[in-house]
Write a protein that holds these residues in place. Structure first.
Motif, PDB file in Angstrom:
ATOM      1  N   LEU A 124      10.183   2.997  -0.716  1.00  0.00           N
ATOM      2  CA  LEU A 124       8.762   3.494  -0.014  1.00  0.00           C
ATOM      3  C   LEU A 124       8.394   1.956   0.066  1.00  0.00           C
ATOM      4  O   LEU A 124       6.903   1.445   0.525  1.00  0.00           O
ATOM      5  CB  LEU A 124       7.493   4.379  -0.812  1.00  0.00           C
ATOM      6  N   SER A 125       8.234   1.237  -0.826  1.00  0.00           N
ATOM      7  CA  SER A 125       7.804  -0.703  -1.239  1.00  0.00           C
ATOM      8  C   SER A 125       8.440  -0.844   0.020  1.00  0.00           C
ATOM      9  O   SER A 125       7.460  -2.237   0.801  1.00  0.00           O
ATOM     10  CB  SER A 125       7.832  -1.290  -2.420  1.00  0.00           C
ATOM     11  N   LYS A 126       9.927  -0.635   0.577  1.00  0.00           N
ATOM     12  CA  LYS A 126       9.809  -1.137   1.684  1.00  0.00           C
ATOM     13  C   LYS A 126       9.633  -0.701   2.826  1.00  0.00           C
ATOM     14  O   LYS A 126       9.084  -0.776   4.226  1.00  0.00           O
ATOM     15  CB  LYS A 126      11.569  -1.093   1.296  1.00  0.00           C
ATOM     16  N   ALA A 127       9.445   0.734   2.902  1.00  0.00           N
ATOM     17  CA  ALA A 127       9.382   1.346   4.118  1.00  0.00           C
ATOM     18  C   ALA A 127       7.801   1.341   4.347  1.00  0.00           C
ATOM     19  O   ALA A 127       7.240   1.390   6.096  1.00  0.00           O
ATOM     20  CB  ALA A 127       9.412   2.706   3.532  1.00  0.00           C
ATOM     21  N   LEU A 128       7.079   0.540   3.672  1.00  0.00           N
ATOM     22  CA  LEU A 128       5.463   1.149   4.202  1.00  0.00           C
ATOM     23  C   LEU A 128       5.442  -0.624   4.320  1.00  0.00           C
ATOM     24  O   LEU A 128       4.359  -0.277   4.891  1.00  0.00           O
ATOM     25  CB  LEU A 128       4.917   0.864   2.773  1.00  0.00           C
ATOM     26  N   VAL A 129       6.331  -1.256   4.865  1.00  0.00           N
ATOM     27  CA  VAL A 129       5.880  -2.771   4.759  1.00  0.00           C
ATOM     28  C   VAL A 129       5.247  -2.877   6.536  1.00  0.00           C
ATOM     29  O   VAL A 129       4.093  -3.015   6.304  1.00  0.00           O
ATOM     30  CB  VAL A 129       6.702  -3.678   4.702  1.00  0.00           C
ATOM     31  N   PRO A 130       5.673  -1.985   7.703  1.00  0.00           N
ATOM     32  CA  PRO A 130       5.388  -1.934   8.806  1.00  0.00           C
ATOM     33  C   PRO A 130       3.991  -1.629   8.849  1.00  0.00           C
ATOM     34  O   PRO A 130       2.953  -1.942   9.693  1.00  0.00           O
ATOM     35  CB  PRO A 130       6.045  -0.852   9.140  1.00  0.00           C
ATOM     36  N   MET A 131       3.439  -0.588   7.686  1.00  0.00           N
ATOM     37  CA  MET A 131       2.131   0.077   7.440  1.00  0.00           C
ATOM     38  C   MET A 131       1.565  -0.822   7.033  1.00  0.00           C
ATOM     39  O   MET A 131       0.185  -0.107   6.947  1.00  0.00           O
ATOM     40  CB  MET A 131       1.931   1.663   7.094  1.00  0.00           C
ATOM     41  N   ARG A 132       1.244  -1.807   6.376  1.00  0.00           N
ATOM     42  CA  ARG A 132       0.326  -2.077   5.465  1.00  0.00           C
ATOM     43  C   ARG A 132      -0.497  -2.249   5.602  1.00  0.00           C
ATOM     44  O   ARG A 132      -2.249  -2.015   4.794  1.00  0.00           O
ATOM     45  CB  ARG A 132       0.971  -2.905   4.586  1.00  0.00           C
ATOM     46  N   GLY A 133      -1.406  -2.604   6.845  1.00  0.00           N
ATOM     47  CA  GLY A 133      -2.408  -2.827   7.886  1.00  0.00           C
ATOM     48  C   GLY A 133      -3.311  -1.478   7.914  1.00  0.00           C
ATOM     49  O   GLY A 133      -4.675  -1.808   7.366  1.00  0.00           O
ATOM     50  N   TRP A 134      -2.422  -0.260   7.696  1.00  0.00           N
ATOM     51  CA  TRP A 134      -3.508   0.817   8.058  1.00  0.00           C
ATOM     52  C   TRP A 134      -3.292   2.071   6.994  1.00  0.00           C
ATOM     53  O   TRP A 134      -4.092   2.672   6.836  1.00  0.00           O
ATOM     54  CB  TRP A 134      -2.860   1.235   9.068  1.00  0.00           C
ATOM     55  N   ALA A 135      -2.022   1.554   6.065  1.00  0.00           N
ATOM     56  CA  ALA A 135      -1.616   2.439   5.307  1.00  0.00           C
ATOM     57  C   ALA A 135      -1.223   2.261   3.130  1.00  0.00           C
ATOM     58  O   ALA A 135      -1.006   1.034   3.501  1.00  0.00           O
ATOM     59  CB  ALA A 135      -0.529   3.501   6.009  1.00  0.00           C
TER      60      ALA A 135
END
Length: 118
Positions: A94-105
């Motif tokens: 998840l730490s890798k998968a959520l990188v593109p979503m950091r601004g809103w998730a």
């Protein structure tokens, strides 16, 4: 003979933490919030990418997810009850998968739980 019984009892006791008293295996539950995002955006841009990424977690038997406005919940069921190494694997993926979503998730919780999603 008694040592064998003791070892069997210890083995059963050690595995009891991963299975509920009624025989339902525990799962790892992941909750990610996306404040202000529609259910459609959560599904498309958050839940589906997380599901794809989490398929790579070793020992995974099945995965269920639900998306709603501002929240994605994913439950991972393992071939055997999940242990600390499984939670670590989920966290790493998840730490890798959520990188593109950091601004809103943002990741809210990863925990062992009873299965609630079907």
């Amino acid at each position: 003979m008694r040592i064998t019984h003791l070892l069997c009892a210890l083995s059963l006791f050690a595995s009891a933490g991963s299975v509920m008293a009624d025989g339902i295996p525990r799962v790892i539950r992941v909750e990610v919030s996306a404040v202000g995002a529609s259910a459609e955006r959560v599904e498309r841009d958050l839940t589906m990418p997380m599901e794809r990424a989490l398929q790579a977690v070793p020992g995974l038997a099945s995965l269920a997810a639900v998306s709603q406005e501002g929240l994605s919940v994913v439950e991972l069921k393992f071939n055997s009850g999940p242990g600390p190494q499984d939670e670590l694997a989920v966290t790493q993926v998840l730490s890798k998968a959520l990188v593109p979503m950091r601004g809103w998730a943002s990741l809210q919780r990863i925990s062992s739980a009873e299965p609630t999603l079907r």
